[in-house]
Design a protein around this motif. Structure first.
Motif, mmCIF file in Angstrom:
data_model
loop_
_atom_site.group_PDB
_atom_site.id
_atom_site.type_symbol
_atom_site.label_atom_id
_atom_site.label_comp_id
_atom_site.label_asym_id
_atom_site.label_seq_id
_atom_site.Cartn_x
_atom_site.Cartn_y
_atom_site.Cartn_z
ATOM 1 N N GLU A 78 10.055 -6.703 6.720
ATOM 2 C CA GLU A 78 9.207 -7.455 5.780
ATOM 3 C C GLU A 78 8.452 -8.565 6.496
ATOM 4 O O GLU A 78 7.264 -8.799 6.231
ATOM 5 C CB GLU A 78 10.066 -8.043 4.659
ATOM 6 N N GLN A 79 9.130 -9.258 7.417
ATOM 7 C CA GLN A 79 8.485 -10.335 8.161
ATOM 8 C C GLN A 79 7.358 -9.796 9.032
ATOM 9 O O GLN A 79 6.255 -10.372 9.066
ATOM 10 C CB GLN A 79 9.514 -11.048 9.033
ATOM 11 N N ILE A 80 7.619 -8.710 9.751
ATOM 12 C CA ILE A 80 6.598 -8.124 10.619
ATOM 13 C C ILE A 80 5.396 -7.686 9.798
ATOM 14 O O ILE A 80 4.243 -7.991 10.136
ATOM 15 C CB ILE A 80 7.180 -6.939 11.411
ATOM 16 N N ARG A 81 5.672 -6.990 8.710
ATOM 17 C CA ARG A 81 4.572 -6.506 7.873
ATOM 18 C C ARG A 81 3.762 -7.670 7.301
ATOM 19 O O ARG A 81 2.527 -7.633 7.289
ATOM 20 C CB ARG A 81 5.107 -5.637 6.735
ATOM 21 N N SER A 82 4.434 -8.710 6.852
ATOM 22 C CA SER A 82 3.723 -9.830 6.224
ATOM 23 C C SER A 82 2.820 -10.538 7.226
ATOM 24 O O SER A 82 1.724 -10.990 6.876
ATOM 25 C CB SER A 82 4.717 -10.818 5.605
ATOM 26 N N ILE A 83 3.241 -10.632 8.483
ATOM 27 C CA ILE A 83 2.411 -11.276 9.502
ATOM 28 C C ILE A 83 1.173 -10.427 9.790
ATOM 29 O O ILE A 83 0.055 -10.948 9.877
ATOM 30 C CB ILE A 83 3.219 -11.521 10.790
ATOM 31 N N ILE A 84 1.362 -9.121 9.922
ATOM 32 C CA ILE A 84 0.216 -8.245 10.182
ATOM 33 C C ILE A 84 -0.771 -8.313 9.024
ATOM 34 O O ILE A 84 -1.985 -8.416 9.225
ATOM 35 C CB ILE A 84 0.685 -6.794 10.438
ATOM 36 N N VAL A 85 -0.270 -8.268 7.801
ATOM 37 C CA VAL A 85 -1.150 -8.340 6.630
ATOM 38 C C VAL A 85 -1.903 -9.670 6.611
ATOM 39 O O VAL A 85 -3.119 -9.717 6.389
ATOM 40 C CB VAL A 85 -0.350 -8.143 5.335
ATOM 41 N N HIS A 115 13.011 1.936 4.634
ATOM 42 C CA HIS A 115 13.604 0.786 3.945
ATOM 43 C C HIS A 115 12.880 0.444 2.650
ATOM 44 O O HIS A 115 13.044 -0.658 2.107
ATOM 45 C CB HIS A 115 13.641 -0.411 4.893
ATOM 46 N N GLY A 116 12.086 1.386 2.156
ATOM 47 C CA GLY A 116 11.463 1.223 0.849
ATOM 48 C C GLY A 116 10.360 0.191 0.801
ATOM 49 O O GLY A 116 10.087 -0.397 -0.262
ATOM 50 N N LEU A 117 9.687 -0.040 1.928
ATOM 51 C CA LEU A 117 8.623 -1.034 2.007
ATOM 52 C C LEU A 117 7.262 -0.350 2.138
ATOM 53 O O LEU A 117 7.157 0.778 2.612
ATOM 54 C CB LEU A 117 8.857 -1.959 3.200
ATOM 55 N N GLU A 118 6.228 -1.056 1.746
ATOM 56 C CA GLU A 118 4.877 -0.513 1.828
ATOM 57 C C GLU A 118 4.443 -0.412 3.290
ATOM 58 O O GLU A 118 4.655 -1.325 4.085
ATOM 59 C CB GLU A 118 3.906 -1.416 1.061
ATOM 60 N N GLU A 119 3.832 0.706 3.632
ATOM 61 C CA GLU A 119 3.389 0.931 5.001
ATOM 62 C C GLU A 119 2.177 0.063 5.347
ATOM 63 O O GLU A 119 1.476 -0.425 4.459
ATOM 64 C CB GLU A 119 3.028 2.408 5.199
ATOM 65 N N ILE A 120 1.947 -0.101 6.643
ATOM 66 C CA ILE A 120 0.735 -0.759 7.108
ATOM 67 C C ILE A 120 -0.439 0.197 6.883
ATOM 68 O O ILE A 120 -0.383 1.374 7.256
ATOM 69 C CB ILE A 120 0.824 -1.116 8.602
ATOM 70 N N ASP A 121 -1.505 -0.317 6.301
ATOM 71 C CA ASP A 121 -2.720 0.474 6.076
ATOM 72 C C ASP A 121 -3.657 0.220 7.252
ATOM 73 O O ASP A 121 -4.348 -0.801 7.306
ATOM 74 C CB ASP A 121 -3.377 0.052 4.761
ATOM 75 N N TYR A 122 -3.681 1.163 8.186
ATOM 76 C CA TYR A 122 -4.454 0.941 9.406
ATOM 77 C C TYR A 122 -5.949 1.112 9.205
ATOM 78 O O TYR A 122 -6.723 0.830 10.129
ATOM 79 C CB TYR A 122 -3.918 1.819 10.539
ATOM 80 N N SER A 123 -6.375 1.512 8.018
ATOM 81 C CA SER A 123 -7.803 1.492 7.719
ATOM 82 C C SER A 123 -8.298 0.060 7.519
ATOM 83 O O SER A 123 -9.503 -0.190 7.516
ATOM 84 C CB SER A 123 -8.108 2.323 6.474
#
Length: 242
Positions: A78-85, A115-123
């Motif tokens: 979650e932390q990694i994804r939130s930073i990228i977003v 882990h049931g989290l939203e994927e990174i949208d690379y578009s």
């Protein structure tokens, strides 16, 4: 080309992007001088054994991760994804730097799904892949291991870090290589938007060439006439990676 670089790297239990696990990850904001302005490393206890071969590469054994790694994998993801977003999504002046992007993007999204989290949208993300760029700038370099980051870095005047294969060290080298590549005469006049298109084209060409070599020219013990190497970039679709 003026772009803010956010290098990202993972160390894992293996090379199966759908089934192996991330044991270390790094994200950093690199300044134009090649030094970190912000950086964060995560050490993860994935809850599965780390094969000896993988541990020899990155030095992270099962025992070490059980003692020092965070067992709350979902929270780390979650932390990694939130930073990228927050730092990279929909920002035309920012790019993730990922050496051999196909691997890290695909395994990260597989972990997010697990882990049931939203994927990174690379578009919505710009990516700079120094491996793809190196193969284009110096197309005909030969030799075993010639495209490894530790071999590529000195070609661009970037020192090899003593702790290479640690995610933070690899990100430092990849980011500094990317800085030099973006200043290379071959890429002069490009924009980060156009570079997304060209990297897709170049990666597809590079995969096709490598596939042909393995099918027809590789030594007999490595030859595979049925091998298929994914052309997709910067991420392999889940169905193709499975």
């Amino acid at each position: 080309m003026s772009v803010i670089l956010v290098p990202f790297d993972t160390e894992t239990t293996g090379t199966d992007v759908e089934n192996d696990r991330i044991v270390q990850a790094f994200l950093g904001l690199m300044g134009p001088d090649g030094h970190w302005q912000k950086a964060q490393t995560w050490l993860i206890n994935p809850g599965v054994p780390v094969p000896e071969g993988a541990a020899r590469v990155h030095g992270l054994s099962t025992e070490h991760l059980q003692q020092h790694g965070n067992p709350d994998v979902r929270s780390v993801l979650e932390q990694i994804r939130s930073i990228i977003v927050a730092e990279v999504y929909d920002r035309p002046d920012v790019a993730l730097v990922i050496y051999n992007a196909q691997f890290d993007t695909t395994i990260l999204n597989a972990e997010l799904r697990r882990h049931g989290l939203e994927e990174i949208d690379y578009s919505r993300v710009n990516v700079i892949d120094p491996l793809v760029l190196d193969k284009r700038i110096y197309k005909f370099r030969r030799g075993s291991g010639a495209r490894k980051l530790t071999a590529v870095a000195p070609i661009y005047g970037v020192p090899v870090e003593e702790n290479a294969h640690d995610a933070s060290a690899d990100c430092l080298m990849a980011g500094r290589v990317a800085l030099q590549q973006l200043r290379h005469e071959y890429l002069q006049g490009q924009t980060i938007t156009r570079l997304q298109h060209y990297q897709r084209v170049w990666k597809a060409e590079q995969s096709a060439d490598l596939e042909k070599w393995f099918r027809t020219k590789a030594p007999a013990d490595r030859r595979d006439p049925n091998l298929v190497i994914p052309r997709d970039w910067p991420i392999i679709p889940a169905a193709a990676a499975a």
